[in-house]
Design a protein around this motif. Structure first.
Motif, short mmCIF file in Angstrom:
data_model
loop_
_atom_site.label_atom_id
_atom_site.label_comp_id
_atom_site.label_asym_id
_atom_site.label_seq_id
_atom_site.Cartn_x
_atom_site.Cartn_y
_atom_site.Cartn_z
N ALA A 66 -5.20 -3.05 31.20
CA ALA A 66 -6.30 -4.00 31.43
C ALA A 66 -6.13 -5.24 30.56
CB ALA A 66 -7.63 -3.31 31.12
N GLY A 67 -5.23 -5.15 29.58
CA GLY A 67 -4.99 -6.30 28.70
C GLY A 67 -6.16 -6.56 27.75
N ILE A 68 -6.85 -5.49 27.37
CA ILE A 68 -7.97 -5.63 26.43
C ILE A 68 -7.68 -4.78 25.19
CG2 ILE A 68 -9.68 -6.05 28.25
CD1 ILE A 68 -10.61 -3.05 27.65
N SER A 69 -8.54 -4.86 24.20
CA SER A 69 -8.43 -3.95 23.05
C SER A 69 -9.68 -3.07 23.04
CB SER A 69 -8.29 -4.74 21.76
OG SER A 69 -9.50 -5.37 21.48
N PHE A 70 -9.65 -2.01 22.25
CA PHE A 70 -10.79 -1.08 22.20
C PHE A 70 -12.09 -1.82 21.87
CE2 PHE A 70 -8.11 2.98 21.10
CZ PHE A 70 -7.65 3.00 22.42
N ASP A 71 -11.97 -2.85 21.04
CA ASP A 71 -13.17 -3.60 20.62
C ASP A 71 -13.85 -4.34 21.76
OD1 ASP A 71 -12.82 -2.75 18.09
OD2 ASP A 71 -11.80 -4.58 17.38
N ASP A 72 -13.11 -4.56 22.85
CA ASP A 72 -13.70 -5.29 23.98
C ASP A 72 -14.58 -4.40 24.86
OD1 ASP A 72 -12.33 -7.69 23.33
OD2 ASP A 72 -10.52 -6.91 24.29
N ILE A 73 -14.48 -3.08 24.66
CA ILE A 73 -15.22 -2.14 25.53
C ILE A 73 -16.71 -2.17 25.17
CG2 ILE A 73 -15.49 0.32 26.15
CD1 ILE A 73 -12.44 0.58 25.60
N ASP A 74 -17.56 -2.41 26.17
CA ASP A 74 -19.01 -2.51 25.94
C ASP A 74 -19.75 -1.21 26.22
OD1 ASP A 74 -19.16 -5.35 25.28
OD2 ASP A 74 -18.49 -5.66 27.36
N ALA A 75 -19.15 -0.31 26.99
CA ALA A 75 -19.81 0.97 27.29
C ALA A 75 -18.76 1.96 27.80
CB ALA A 75 -20.90 0.80 28.33
N VAL A 76 -19.06 3.26 27.61
CA VAL A 76 -18.17 4.31 28.10
C VAL A 76 -18.92 5.15 29.12
CG1 VAL A 76 -16.84 6.37 27.45
CG2 VAL A 76 -16.87 4.39 25.92
N SER A 77 -18.35 5.28 30.32
CA SER A 77 -18.99 6.11 31.36
C SER A 77 -18.06 7.26 31.69
CB SER A 77 -19.27 5.26 32.60
OG SER A 77 -18.08 4.75 33.15
N VAL A 78 -18.68 8.36 32.13
CA VAL A 78 -17.90 9.56 32.41
C VAL A 78 -18.57 10.40 33.49
CG1 VAL A 78 -19.01 10.85 30.49
CG2 VAL A 78 -16.79 11.59 31.35
N THR A 79 -17.77 10.99 34.38
CA THR A 79 -18.32 11.93 35.36
C THR A 79 -18.81 13.15 34.60
OG1 THR A 79 -16.59 11.30 36.89
CG2 THR A 79 -17.79 13.32 37.40
N ASN A 80 -20.09 13.50 34.76
CA ASN A 80 -20.54 14.72 34.07
C ASN A 80 -21.08 15.77 35.04
OD1 ASN A 80 -23.02 13.38 34.56
ND2 ASN A 80 -23.98 14.49 32.87
N ARG A 81 -21.02 15.47 36.37
CA ARG A 81 -21.53 16.42 37.35
C ARG A 81 -21.21 15.95 38.76
NH1 ARG A 81 -25.09 12.68 35.81
NH2 ARG A 81 -26.58 11.90 37.32
N PRO A 82 -21.11 16.77 39.76
CA PRO A 82 -20.70 18.17 39.70
C PRO A 82 -19.17 18.24 39.69
CG PRO A 82 -21.33 17.59 41.95
CD PRO A 82 -21.42 16.33 41.12
N GLY A 83 -18.64 19.44 39.51
CA GLY A 83 -17.19 19.60 39.46
C GLY A 83 -16.84 20.90 38.77
N LEU A 84 -15.58 21.03 38.37
CA LEU A 84 -15.15 22.22 37.63
C LEU A 84 -15.66 22.05 36.20
CD1 LEU A 84 -11.44 22.27 38.85
CD2 LEU A 84 -13.32 23.70 39.70
#
Ligand code: KG4
Ligand code: ZN
Length: 337
Positions: A66-84
């Motif tokens: 993405a050509g960014i650094s960790f400091d550029d990330i404003d939020a973290v999203s994650v699948t938490n349902r449904p699945g294994l």
């Protein structure tokens, strides 16, 4: 707003970086297909173990691409349902640690809603529209009134459409994943070589529901009964005839739903939305504006997670650090208050 999207609900370890909800800066998909192929299906324990081994490097690759650094990330999203469950927990726990280290908001996202939202990243459509989710685990026809507002019209009463593709393929040894193998074989087959039973449901059942176990049984156990003996009993012909019927079952319900709801917009999503015959038939629906995700956004991917997360985050919605994973959740209620 730069959102990181993490998806580990099944056998794809995927991480994406999406800017302002629509600009996909990277979408890394590390697939475990090779590792599950000897078993002709996803082995849950193996999936979790591989996610654990791979996730850090998939995140690093996504951020680097993405050509960014960790400091550029404003939020973290994650699948938490449904699945294994075990597979989901790897993503959720990584996301919690990562969001906490970066001191940014965390949000858990529903996998089903994300599939239904995926096409909107590339082709935003006005609400409401008819949503068609077709994957290995789900078959849902719904009215989508907003990104967090789904009204289910119909679903499968037994197997999911992708599951039927996978089981038929596994039985005949066509290849893995089944949907891809059948789609490929069907290109060279005669779809009328076998006349399998089509979309009839028993009286009294919901008009938009589908059923795939009858078709699956016919293809696997009663092949000769439906064989038009003028044609060859070849893998190509079995695949083409099965695929034609599987798509026909779905299209009949979709046509009825469009007619009854008077909707003239439709968005498909999920792994089976990559199917060439389904895409062709949906595209030829008269007077209906149809949106599909591009191939990379059909199967499980982090971009659809980050894309949908952006919509919630813009409304000030995020999860707390008690976020956990759930194998099954009723996705069709509003997911956030
Ligand atoms: O959305 P997905 O990656 O995972 C789930 O959430 O289930 O969907 C996987 C499913 C599998 O059943 C696979 O066989 C099917 O999507 N699939 C296809 C095609 N590509 C993948 N089915 C039919 N035709 C395809 N081209
Ligand atoms: Zn999926």
């Amino acid at each position: 707003m730069i959102v990181l999207g993490i998806e580990t609900s099944c056998d794809e370890c995927s991480v994406a970086v999406v800017r302002d909800g629509f600009d996909i800066l990277s979408n890394e998909i590390a697939t475990q297909i090779k590792q599950h192929t000897p078993y002709q299906g996803v082995v849950p324990e193996l999936a979790s173990r591989l996610h654990t081994e791979w996730i850090s490097s998939v995140v690093s690759n996504a951020v680097e691409k993405a050509g960014i650094s960790f400091d550029d990330i404003d939020a973290v999203s994650v699948t938490n349902r449904p699945g294994l469950l075990g597979a989901l927990l790897v993503g959720v726990n990584f996301a919690k640690g990562f969001a906490s280290a970066l001191n940014v908001p965390l949000i858990g996202i529903d996998h089903i809603r994300a599939h239904l939202y995926a096409s909107q990243i590339e082709k935003p459509m006005e609400y409401p529209y008819l949503g068609v989710l077709v994957s290995g685990g789900h078959t849902v026809i719904c009215k989508v009134n907003g990104f967090d507002d789904l009204e289910v019209l119909g679903t499968t009463i037994d197997d999911a459409i992708g599951e039927a593709f996978d089981k038929v393929s596994k039985h005949y040894g066509f290849g893995y994943p089944g949907g891809v193998a059948i789609d490929r074989l069907a290109q060279k087959g005669n779809p009328n070589a076998f006349l399998f039973p089509g979309p009839s449901l028993h009286k009294g059942e919901h008009p938009y529901d589908v059923s795939y176990s009858g078709l699956k049984t016919a293809v696997i156990n009663q092949l000769d009964q439906f064989w038009d003996k003028k044609s060859e009993k070849s893998p190509e012909n079995i695949a083409a005839s099965f695929q034609r019927t599987a798509v026909h079952i779905l299209m009949k319900r979709i046509r009825k739903a469009l007619e009854d709801t008077q909707l003239n917009r439709l968005a498909a999503g999920g792994g089976v939305a990559a199917n060439s015959l389904l895409r062709e038939q949906l595209s030829s629906l008269e007077g209906v504006d149809v949106a599909f995700p591009s191939m990379k956004l059909c199967t499980d991917n982090g971009a659809m997670i980050a894309g949908l997360a952006y919509r919630y985050l813009k409304e000030g919605v995020s999860s707390d650090f008690h976020l956990t994973a759930s194998a099954r959740v009723n996705a069709f209620k509003h997911s956030y208050p």
